[in-house]
Design a protein around this motif. Structure first.
Motif, short mmCIF file in Angstrom:
data_model
loop_
_atom_site.label_atom_id
_atom_site.label_comp_id
_atom_site.label_asym_id
_atom_site.label_seq_id
_atom_site.Cartn_x
_atom_site.Cartn_y
_atom_site.Cartn_z
N GLY A 25 0.90 -1.22 -0.02
CA GLY A 25 0.04 -0.04 0.04
C GLY A 25 0.76 1.29 -0.02
O GLY A 25 1.22 1.88 -0.89
N ASP A 26 1.34 1.65 1.42
CA ASP A 26 1.93 2.91 1.27
C ASP A 26 3.58 2.65 1.59
O ASP A 26 4.36 3.62 1.87
N GLY A 27 4.20 1.57 1.17
CA GLY A 27 5.40 1.41 1.42
C GLY A 27 6.08 1.28 -0.02
O GLY A 27 5.54 1.32 -0.94
N GLY A 28 7.50 0.97 0.08
CA GLY A 28 8.32 0.95 -0.86
C GLY A 28 9.58 0.20 -0.54
O GLY A 28 10.14 0.27 0.39
N ILE A 29 10.09 -0.30 -1.60
CA ILE A 29 11.44 -1.08 -1.51
C ILE A 29 12.52 -0.58 -2.33
O ILE A 29 11.99 -0.82 -3.60
N SER A 30 13.84 -0.17 -1.88
CA SER A 30 14.86 0.22 -2.66
C SER A 30 15.76 -0.98 -2.74
O SER A 30 15.88 -1.85 -1.97
N ASP A 31 16.93 -0.60 -3.22
CA ASP A 31 18.13 -1.74 -3.28
C ASP A 31 18.49 -1.73 -1.87
O ASP A 31 18.84 -2.71 -1.47
N TYR A 32 18.42 -0.84 -1.06
CA TYR A 32 18.96 -0.77 0.55
C TYR A 32 17.97 -0.46 1.58
O TYR A 32 18.40 -0.71 2.75
N GLN A 33 16.88 -0.28 1.16
CA GLN A 33 15.81 0.15 2.43
C GLN A 33 14.51 0.01 2.05
O GLN A 33 13.95 0.06 0.87
N VAL A 34 13.73 -0.32 3.11
CA VAL A 34 12.17 -0.39 3.15
C VAL A 34 11.68 0.89 3.71
O VAL A 34 12.03 1.23 4.91
N ARG A 35 10.81 1.32 3.18
CA ARG A 35 10.13 2.64 3.72
C ARG A 35 8.42 2.90 3.46
O ARG A 35 8.10 2.05 2.67
N VAL A 36 7.90 3.27 4.55
CA VAL A 36 6.48 3.31 4.63
C VAL A 36 6.38 4.99 4.85
O VAL A 36 6.78 5.44 5.83
N LYS A 82 20.29 -7.13 3.15
CA LYS A 82 19.99 -8.30 3.37
C LYS A 82 18.48 -8.61 3.82
O LYS A 82 17.80 -9.55 3.52
N LEU A 83 17.82 -7.36 4.19
CA LEU A 83 16.73 -7.47 4.56
C LEU A 83 15.56 -7.06 3.14
O LEU A 83 14.79 -7.65 3.09
#
Length: 180
Positions: A25-36, A82-83
């Motif tokens: 929904g309101d999140g995103g995944i980049s190469d190094y990070q998970v963000r909401v 790794k996450l």
């Protein structure tokens, strides 16, 4: 020397399925990070809920960043190569969710609890509740309605099919799924 942090893989659970829904929904995944990203003024309780959920699932306190934008956005971030790999293994994708037309991982359909929890995460982030004011046979009705909106067709399909499988009669129109 930089070493990638090793993350324990959380077991499949309703909480993990809800987190998947939140990310879709309101999140995103980049190469190094998970963000909401959430509204820091209107969603303070939900911000804390998401931060607590991340801590419970992954054992690390996420960082909170307030952006000085007109929309008053707050980001909850957790970083680690790794996450990101772990989340990909669980069926999530990096990058733009609409361009990639992301789907809910198949394991979410394994149990009714997972499906309901993922729905909760999706609707908490990209859904809303409203009063449906309409006329039928010259009688005015005021009912509670729910709408989920997305430009990802697979996510719309998931919400529509999940609600119907759970015994509701969902309606789908354009980029929305409605429940009255």
């Amino acid at each position: 020397c930089n070493l990638a942090k090793i993350w324990n893989e959380p077991r499949k659970s309703g909480e993990l399925a809800e987190f998947v829904g939140i990310i879709l929904g309101d999140g995103g995944i980049s190469d190094y990070q998970v963000r909401v990203s959430l509204n820091r003024e209107l969603e303070q309780d939900y911000l804390q809920f998401v931060a607590n959920l991340i801590h419970k699932l992954f054992g690390e306190e996420p960082k909170k960043h307030n952006k000085n934008t007109p929309k008053k956005v707050a980001d909850i971030c957790i970083s680690g190569v790794k996450l990101v790999e772990l989340l990909q293994k669980l069926g999530l994708e990096k990058g733009n969710k609409v361009i990639h037309q992301v789907e809910v991982p198949l394991w979410v359909w394994e149990r009714r609890e997972y499906t309901i929890s993922c729905l909760r995460g999706l609707i908490d982030t990209d859904g809303c509740i409203f009063l449906h004011d309409h006329m039928a046979y010259k009688v005015r009705y005021l009912n509670l309605g729910m709408c989920f909106s997305s430009h990802s067709q697979p996510l719309l399909n998931f919400v529509y099919n999940a609600l119907n499988r759970l015994g509701y009669t969902a309606k789908r129109r354009d980029y929305n799924v409605f429940l009255y």
